[in-house]
Design a protein around this motif. Structure first.
Motif, PDB file in Angstrom:
ATOM      1  N   LYS A   1     -20.347 -17.698 -25.481  1.00  0.00           N
ATOM      2  CA  LYS A   1     -19.356 -18.491 -26.207  1.00  0.00           C
ATOM      3  C   LYS A   1     -19.459 -18.163 -27.691  1.00  0.00           C
ATOM      4  CE  LYS A   1     -17.917 -23.311 -26.949  1.00  0.00           C
ATOM      5  NZ  LYS A   1     -18.200 -24.739 -26.577  1.00  0.00           N
TER       6      LYS A   1
ATOM      7  N   SER B   1     -24.254 -19.794 -26.840  1.00  0.00           N
ATOM      8  CA  SER B   1     -23.224 -20.018 -27.855  1.00  0.00           C
ATOM      9  C   SER B   1     -23.703 -19.478 -29.193  1.00  0.00           C
ATOM     10  CB  SER B   1     -22.903 -21.518 -27.962  1.00  0.00           C
ATOM     11  OG  SER B   1     -21.900 -21.754 -28.907  1.00  0.00           O
TER      12      SER B   1
ATOM     13  N   GLU C   1     -16.031 -16.937 -23.694  1.00  0.00           N
ATOM     14  CA  GLU C   1     -15.246 -18.021 -24.289  1.00  0.00           C
ATOM     15  C   GLU C   1     -15.148 -17.793 -25.800  1.00  0.00           C
ATOM     16  OE1 GLU C   1     -15.338 -22.913 -24.834  1.00  0.00           O
ATOM     17  OE2 GLU C   1     -16.629 -21.921 -23.348  1.00  0.00           O
TER      18      GLU C   1
ATOM     19  N   LYS D   1     -24.367 -21.607 -21.042  1.00  0.00           N
ATOM     20  CA  LYS D   1     -23.808 -20.532 -21.866  1.00  0.00           C
ATOM     21  C   LYS D   1     -24.688 -20.312 -23.090  1.00  0.00           C
ATOM     22  CE  LYS D   1     -19.123 -22.234 -20.933  1.00  0.00           C
ATOM     23  NZ  LYS D   1     -17.907 -22.787 -21.584  1.00  0.00           N
TER      24      LYS D   1
END
Length: 414
Positions: free
Chosen positions: A81, A30, A107, A28
């Motif tokens: 994220k 982030s 997320e 991911k």
């Protein structure tokens, strides 16, 4: 794995060095809330310029090239994220995610979901959605799409959703906008009732642990031609709730494909006959060696009593809030089981078959409880006969007979 970045220069370095892991969806990307907010205006300028030149070739200065690189990369990113940071804590500024054109996983943690803007553009493609410590209601994300405040629309690709560690105390009809969900995590919330899960006809895995449920949701109903609705459910986690009696497990009899059940941490799990009392309510199709109850397979005796209680619930209710709803009718069928082996102790008992149709059903399968009920009815009938014959008063006769009867009953039990 997630690659985290808090500033623009660090983001450029990260994307050049580890961009392949982000683009192949093995990791991911982030981003801190502050960095994403600062990127929004710059990325919007790039988008406007490209629209102006209609995607033709044109020359940017050297300072613009890195921003162009980031813009192109973010458009190809699959998993994002978003986390808060000190500079963005308790900030009410909106975070725009529209530039992540190929997003499949989102997320959000420890940020109010009302700060997320642009989510409605991903309802046709998002497959995984994680919202932790971000929600008060399911409607905030599935219907309103956070800061978009949009009208309800279908999430046709959404397969897995994690809404754990939030402040959700009830479910709502917005779940009907995610008909393809097969995995749902609602753990660590404040749910007292989860009946509206009925609309998720493709649900296979549900985590309802660490809530305040007092009974198992009636995983049944009539919706879109499915009866029961959650026929595909294979994994059910109800650990650490408030389930008091095994009769509250009645709805389990409508889950023919259940493979894993967790009731640890509920008051009923401390009952000395917990496992066999639970087995009574399982669908007869799960009587195989693969079924796992609280991390342990059923023994031979427990498998033999599976299917002793069958529960069929039929109900019709609205597919969407605009359609009228109807009450449900429940049916319990106690099937005949001769010489049932109780555990591995060799003790056996007979159960007569019976059928009843009622609005609210509470079925007792514990042998000792049935004996107490029969004793109570026997004593009360004796008291009525004494009243008819004129001997004493009803209350005094009842009190005397009950005390003597229960004394003899307790002696016999010992």
């Amino acid at each position: 794995m997630a690659f985290r970045c808090n500033n623009f220069n660090g983001l450029v370095v990260l994307l050049r060095e580890n961009g392949d892991k982000i683009l192949d969806a093995s990791s991911k990307l982030s981003l801190s809330a502050s960095l994403l907010y600062n990127l929004n205006s710059s990325l919007e300028n790039v988008w406007n310029q490209r629209q102006m030149f209609n995607n033709n070739f044109y020359v940017f200065d050297s300072n613009q090239s890195e921003l162009e690189f980031v813009y192109d990369f973010l458009q190809k990113t699959f998993a994002l994220k978003i986390l808060p940071d000190g500079a963005f804590w308790n900030n009410e500024k909106l975070l725009d995610i529209r530039f992540f054109k190929n997003l499949r996983l989102l997320e959000v943690q420890r940020l109010s979901f009302n700060l997320i803007k642009g989510l409605h553009t991903f309802r046709h493609q998002l497959k995984y959605l994680i919202c932790m410590r971000s929600l008060r209601t399911i409607k905030e994300v599935l219907e309103y799409c956070g800061g978009d405040n949009s009208e309800g629309f279908m999430w046709n690709e959404l397969k897995e959703a994690v809404f754990s560690y939030n402040s959700i105390d009830s479910l709502d009809h917005s779940l009907e906008y995610a008909p393809c969900l097969h995995t749902l995590d609602l753990s660590h919330n404040y749910l007292h009732n989860a009946q509206l899960l009925n609309c998720l006809s493709n649900l296979k895995h549900i985590n309802l642990s660490y809530n305040q449920l007092e009974s198992v949701p009636a995983f049944s109903g009539e919706l879109c031609g499915h009866l029961p609705v959650l026929v595909n459910l294979s994994e059910l986690d109800l650990s650490n709730n408030c389930l008091l009696e095994h009769s509250g497990l009645l709805s389990l009899a409508n889950l023919p494909l259940l493979k894993c059940l967790n009731l640890i941490g509920n008051p009923l799990s401390f009952h000395p006959r917990h496992r066999i009392n639970t087995a009574y309510y399982l669908h007869f199709n799960v009587a195989n060696e693969d079924f796992v109850l609280e991390n342990r397979k059923l023994n031979k005796g427990e498998r033999q009593v599976i299917g002793s209680v069958r529960y069929v619930a039929t109900s019709t209710r609205s597919h969407l809030p605009s359609v009228d709803s109807f009450e449900s009718e429940n049916t319990v069928i106690r099937v005949q089981c001769k010489n049932l082996s109780i555990g591995d102790t060799g003790v056996s008992s007979d159960m007569e078959s019976s059928t009843s149709s009622v609005a609210t059903v509470k079925s007792e399968v514990d042998i000792e409880d049935r004996e107490k009920d029969r004793m109570r009815k026997f004593l009360i009938s004796d008291c009525v006969e004494m009243q008819d014959s004129g001997i004493g008063t009803v209350n005094r006769a009842l009190s005397s007979q009950l005390s003597i009867g229960w004394f003899l009953y307790s002696i016999c039990k010992k």
